[in-house]
Design an enzyme around this catalytic site. Structure first.
Site, PDB file in Angstrom:
ATOM      1  N   LYS A   1       0.838  -1.203   0.000  1.00  0.00           N
ATOM      2  CA  LYS A   1       0.000   0.000   0.000  1.00  0.00           C
ATOM      3  C   LYS A   1       0.872   1.252   0.000  1.00  0.00           C
ATOM      4  CE  LYS A   1      -3.955   0.316   2.313  1.00  0.00           C
ATOM      5  NZ  LYS A   1      -4.893   0.289   3.467  1.00  0.00           N
ATOM      6  N   LEU A   2       0.558   2.140  -0.915  1.00  0.00           N
ATOM      7  CA  LEU A   2       1.264   3.413  -1.047  1.00  0.00           C
ATOM      8  C   LEU A   2       0.233   4.531  -1.144  1.00  0.00           C
ATOM      9  CD1 LEU A   2       3.577   2.099  -3.859  1.00  0.00           C
ATOM     10  CD2 LEU A   2       4.485   2.958  -1.695  1.00  0.00           C
TER      11      LEU A   2
END
Length: 318
Positions: free
Chosen positions: A132-133
């Site tokens: 996740k970014l």
């Protein structure tokens, strides 16, 4: 009649937005997502004490430097929780890169590599992980490079069409548009209430979903951050929806007739030329809601990461 959750599963892949093992056992989602706030909450569950102890012991074995130990313990704990969750879901776990790296492409890539390595050392193949970014320009550019390496990414804190378009153009595996937080902003800004059909978050996800399908983008749309089951029902048919335990329970305990609201286009049109960085920043800046909510989301995840580190620092000192 099947309950609402069972009906929803016919049209949409259901993902649990929690680090709580018991909730995952109860609702049997396909995948699970975590973030710094959920890891902080999970770390306070007594059943996870052994996972924290393992992370502390491992971090101490890696370095004598306290700052490095803290970084290692935090990453190892997130992975330990992810490994436990993967014993219960057939699909993937999303594990988030430190929000404080949201504007640093290279450090985000390095952190992603570290998380993948820790999962692999625990026997988990990268095909079961989503990194996740935050959907900043730098986060999207990091995802572009990671996807080329075969590391799939979940672009989160997504509030605008510009972010969604840039993510698809970068080849991101999945995006998480935040439905409820969009609604929060508009309710505060206008003083109005919205029904589910006109909910600004629902409208945003519907627009993104339709654009992706019409232009042949393969990026998965996973609606996130829900305030009520009305929003969820209006997005039946979306690729995936990640839902917290309280709303999963409400869906499981209700019997509302579900019909798919989002339906993929059967024909596609050619995509436009990809957004440049300047175009992205301008288009994003034109959306005050998205600017406010992205900044707030990054700050709040960073605050919870800091709280987790205070807890881990005390344990490292023992």
């Amino acid at each position: 009649m099947a309950n609402t959750l069972e009906q929803l599963k016919l049209y949409t892949t259901i993902v649990a937005d929690t680090g709580d093992i018991e909730a995952i056992k109860r609702y049997q989602p396909e995948d699970a997502t975590t973030n710094p706030s959920l890891i902080l909450k999970a770390a306070q569950i007594p059943e996870y004490e052994s996972l924290i102890d393992n992370a502390i012991d491992w971090a101490k074995s890696q370095s004598a430097n306290l700052a490095q130990q803290l970084d290692d313990a935090s990453d190892k704990l997130a992975v330990n929780i992810g490994v436990e969750i993967l014993k219960l879901v057939p699909g993937r776990i999303s594990t988030e890169v430190d929000a404080r790296l949201s504007f640093d492409k290279e450090q985000s890539i390095a952190k992603a590599h570290k998380l993948v390595r820790l999962y692999q050392e625990a026997g988990v193949d990268k095909s079961r992980i989503l990194i996740k970014l935050a959907s900043t320009w730098e986060g999207i550019c990091a995802a572009r490079e990671l996807e080329k390496e075969g590391i799939n990414c979940n672009l989160t804190l997504l509030f605008s069409f510009a972010q969604a378009r840039a993510c698809a153009e970068a080849g991101a595996y999945l995006i998480s548009p935040f439905v409820g937080r969009i609604l929060d902003w508009y309710k505060k800004d206008t003083g109005k209430d919205y029904d589910a059909v006109n909910d600004p978050g629902v409208v945003s996800v519907t627009e993104i979903y339709n654009y992706y399908k019409q232009h042949g983008f393969n990026t998965v749309v996973m609606g996130a951050s829900f305030r009520n089951i009305g929003e969820i029902i209006e997005l039946a048919g979306c690729d995936r929806l990640t839902i917290g335990p309280s709303l999963l329970e409400e869906l499981a305990n209700s019997q509302i007739d579900i019909t798919p609201k989002l339906v993929a286009a059967t024909s596609t049109v050619a995509a436009e030329a990809p957004l440049t960085e300047a175009q992205f920043r301008w288009d994003f800046n034109q959306d005050p809601m998205a600017v406010d909510k992205l900044a707030e989301g990054i700050r709040n995840f960073a605050i919870d990461q800091g709280k987790l580190e205070v807890m881990l620092t005390a344990k490292l000192a023992n």
